[in-house]
Design a protein around this motif. Sequence first.
Motif, PDB file in Angstrom:
ATOM      1  N   ALA A  87       0.834  -1.205   0.000  1.00 16.94           N
ATOM      2  CA  ALA A  87       0.000   0.000   0.000  1.00 16.94           C
ATOM      3  C   ALA A  87       0.868   1.255   0.000  1.00 16.94           C
ATOM      4  O   ALA A  87       1.907   1.296   0.665  1.00 16.94           O
ATOM      5  N   VAL A  88       0.440   2.260  -0.751  1.00 16.17           N
ATOM      6  CA  VAL A  88       1.163   3.535  -0.817  1.00 16.17           C
ATOM      7  C   VAL A  88       0.188   4.694  -0.835  1.00 16.17           C
ATOM      8  O   VAL A  88      -1.004   4.532  -1.083  1.00 16.17           O
ATOM      9  N   THR A  89       0.739   5.859  -0.571  1.00 20.08           N
ATOM     10  CA  THR A  89       0.023   7.115  -0.752  1.00 20.08           C
ATOM     11  C   THR A  89       0.925   8.024  -1.581  1.00 20.08           C
ATOM     12  O   THR A  89       2.130   7.781  -1.695  1.00 20.08           O
ATOM     13  N   ILE A  90       0.340   9.051  -2.155  1.00 17.83           N
ATOM     14  CA  ILE A  90       1.101  10.026  -2.933  1.00 17.83           C
ATOM     15  C   ILE A  90       1.175  11.314  -2.116  1.00 17.83           C
ATOM     16  O   ILE A  90       0.151  11.825  -1.664  1.00 17.83           O
ATOM     17  N   GLU A  91       2.370  11.812  -1.943  1.00 21.77           N
ATOM     18  CA  GLU A  91       2.601  13.039  -1.174  1.00 21.77           C
ATOM     19  C   GLU A  91       3.167  14.108  -2.102  1.00 21.77           C
ATOM     20  O   GLU A  91       4.377  14.152  -2.340  1.00 21.77           O
ATOM     21  N   PRO A  92       2.303  14.947  -2.665  1.00 22.84           N
ATOM     22  CA  PRO A  92       2.754  15.953  -3.625  1.00 22.84           C
ATOM     23  C   PRO A  92       3.774  16.943  -3.061  1.00 22.84           C
ATOM     24  O   PRO A  92       4.566  17.501  -3.806  1.00 22.84           O
ATOM     25  N   ALA A  93       3.767  17.144  -1.753  1.00 22.72           N
ATOM     26  CA  ALA A  93       4.700  18.105  -1.155  1.00 22.72           C
ATOM     27  C   ALA A  93       6.153  17.617  -1.214  1.00 22.72           C
ATOM     28  O   ALA A  93       7.068  18.417  -1.114  1.00 22.72           O
ATOM     29  N   CYS A  94       6.347  16.311  -1.350  1.00 20.52           N
ATOM     30  CA  CYS A  94       7.704  15.767  -1.465  1.00 20.52           C
ATOM     31  C   CYS A  94       8.142  15.918  -2.924  1.00 20.52           C
ATOM     32  O   CYS A  94       7.484  15.403  -3.825  1.00 20.52           O
ATOM     33  N   ILE A  95       9.222  16.603  -3.132  1.00 20.17           N
ATOM     34  CA  ILE A  95       9.668  16.922  -4.484  1.00 20.17           C
ATOM     35  C   ILE A  95      10.051  15.675  -5.280  1.00 20.17           C
ATOM     36  O   ILE A  95       9.544  15.454  -6.373  1.00 20.17           O
ATOM     37  N   ASP A  96      10.942  14.852  -4.760  1.00 21.05           N
ATOM     38  CA  ASP A  96      11.428  13.696  -5.510  1.00 21.05           C
ATOM     39  C   ASP A  96      10.730  12.401  -5.134  1.00 21.05           C
ATOM     40  O   ASP A  96      10.310  11.647  -5.995  1.00 21.05           O
ATOM     41  N   TYR A  97      10.618  12.124  -3.864  1.00 22.82           N
ATOM     42  CA  TYR A  97      10.101  10.843  -3.391  1.00 22.82           C
ATOM     43  C   TYR A  97       8.628  10.992  -2.998  1.00 22.82           C
ATOM     44  O   TYR A  97       8.271  11.010  -1.828  1.00 22.82           O
ATOM     45  N   THR A  98       7.786  11.079  -4.022  1.00 24.13           N
ATOM     46  CA  THR A  98       6.371  11.360  -3.800  1.00 24.13           C
ATOM     47  C   THR A  98       5.550  10.142  -3.383  1.00 24.13           C
ATOM     48  O   THR A  98       4.468  10.295  -2.841  1.00 24.13           O
ATOM     49  N   VAL A  99       6.049   8.937  -3.644  1.00 22.85           N
ATOM     50  CA  VAL A  99       5.326   7.716  -3.295  1.00 22.85           C
ATOM     51  C   VAL A  99       5.755   7.300  -1.888  1.00 22.85           C
ATOM     52  O   VAL A  99       6.925   7.008  -1.650  1.00 22.85           O
ATOM     53  N   GLN A 100       4.809   7.289  -0.964  1.00 21.20           N
ATOM     54  CA  GLN A 100       5.088   6.993   0.434  1.00 21.20           C
ATOM     55  C   GLN A 100       4.512   5.641   0.817  1.00 21.20           C
ATOM     56  O   GLN A 100       3.352   5.353   0.533  1.00 21.20           O
ATOM     57  N   GLY A 101       5.339   4.788   1.456  1.00 18.15           N
ATOM     58  CA  GLY A 101       4.893   3.485   1.926  1.00 18.15           C
ATOM     59  C   GLY A 101       5.857   2.397   1.535  1.00 18.15           C
ATOM     60  O   GLY A 101       6.897   2.654   0.926  1.00 18.15           O
ATOM     61  N   GLY A 102       5.523   1.180   1.892  1.00 17.97           N
ATOM     62  CA  GLY A 102       6.355   0.038   1.553  1.00 17.97           C
ATOM     63  C   GLY A 102       7.578  -0.086   2.424  1.00 17.97           C
ATOM     64  O   GLY A 102       7.785   0.684   3.354  1.00 17.97           O
ATOM     65  N   PRO A 103       8.415  -1.070   2.127  1.00 17.92           N
ATOM     66  CA  PRO A 103       9.561  -1.353   2.992  1.00 17.92           C
ATOM     67  C   PRO A 103      10.614  -0.255   3.016  1.00 17.92           C
ATOM     68  O   PRO A 103      11.282  -0.066   4.017  1.00 17.92           O
ATOM     69  N   GLY A 104      10.757   0.486   1.941  1.00 19.38           N
ATOM     70  CA  GLY A 104      11.739   1.567   1.901  1.00 19.38           C
ATOM     71  C   GLY A 104      11.204   2.875   2.434  1.00 19.38           C
ATOM     72  O   GLY A 104      11.956   3.806   2.692  1.00 19.38           O
ATOM     73  N   GLY A 105       9.890   2.973   2.570  1.00 18.40           N
ATOM     74  CA  GLY A 105       9.267   4.159   3.122  1.00 18.40           C
ATOM     75  C   GLY A 105       8.898   5.219   2.103  1.00 18.40           C
ATOM     76  O   GLY A 105       7.892   5.891   2.247  1.00 18.40           O
ATOM     77  N   GLN A 106       9.725   5.393   1.085  1.00 16.72           N
ATOM     78  CA  GLN A 106       9.425   6.393   0.059  1.00 16.72           C
ATOM     79  C   GLN A 106      10.163   6.050  -1.227  1.00 16.72           C
ATOM     80  O   GLN A 106      11.261   5.507  -1.198  1.00 16.72           O
TER      81      GLN A 106
END
Length: 72
Positions: free
Chosen positions: A33-52
Amino acid sequence: MQKLYAKIKKNSKYFHQNAWCINEPERWGWPFAVTIEPACIDYTVQGGPGGQYRLSDVNLFVVEDDKELRIS
């Protein structure tokens, strides 16, 4: 509202993290599962084992009736 899920692309340097999800689906989910974080410039996909992740590192999906539908 549809939930978003991701799998890391084969050409990503993070591809090996897919194995973590496959081996521990109760912890991470597969696809995870992930969410999209538009405020993050490069790593916009949040979630999973790496976190972003960058959008270029993952394939995004919605899951309905146990069927994965990839988002282009």
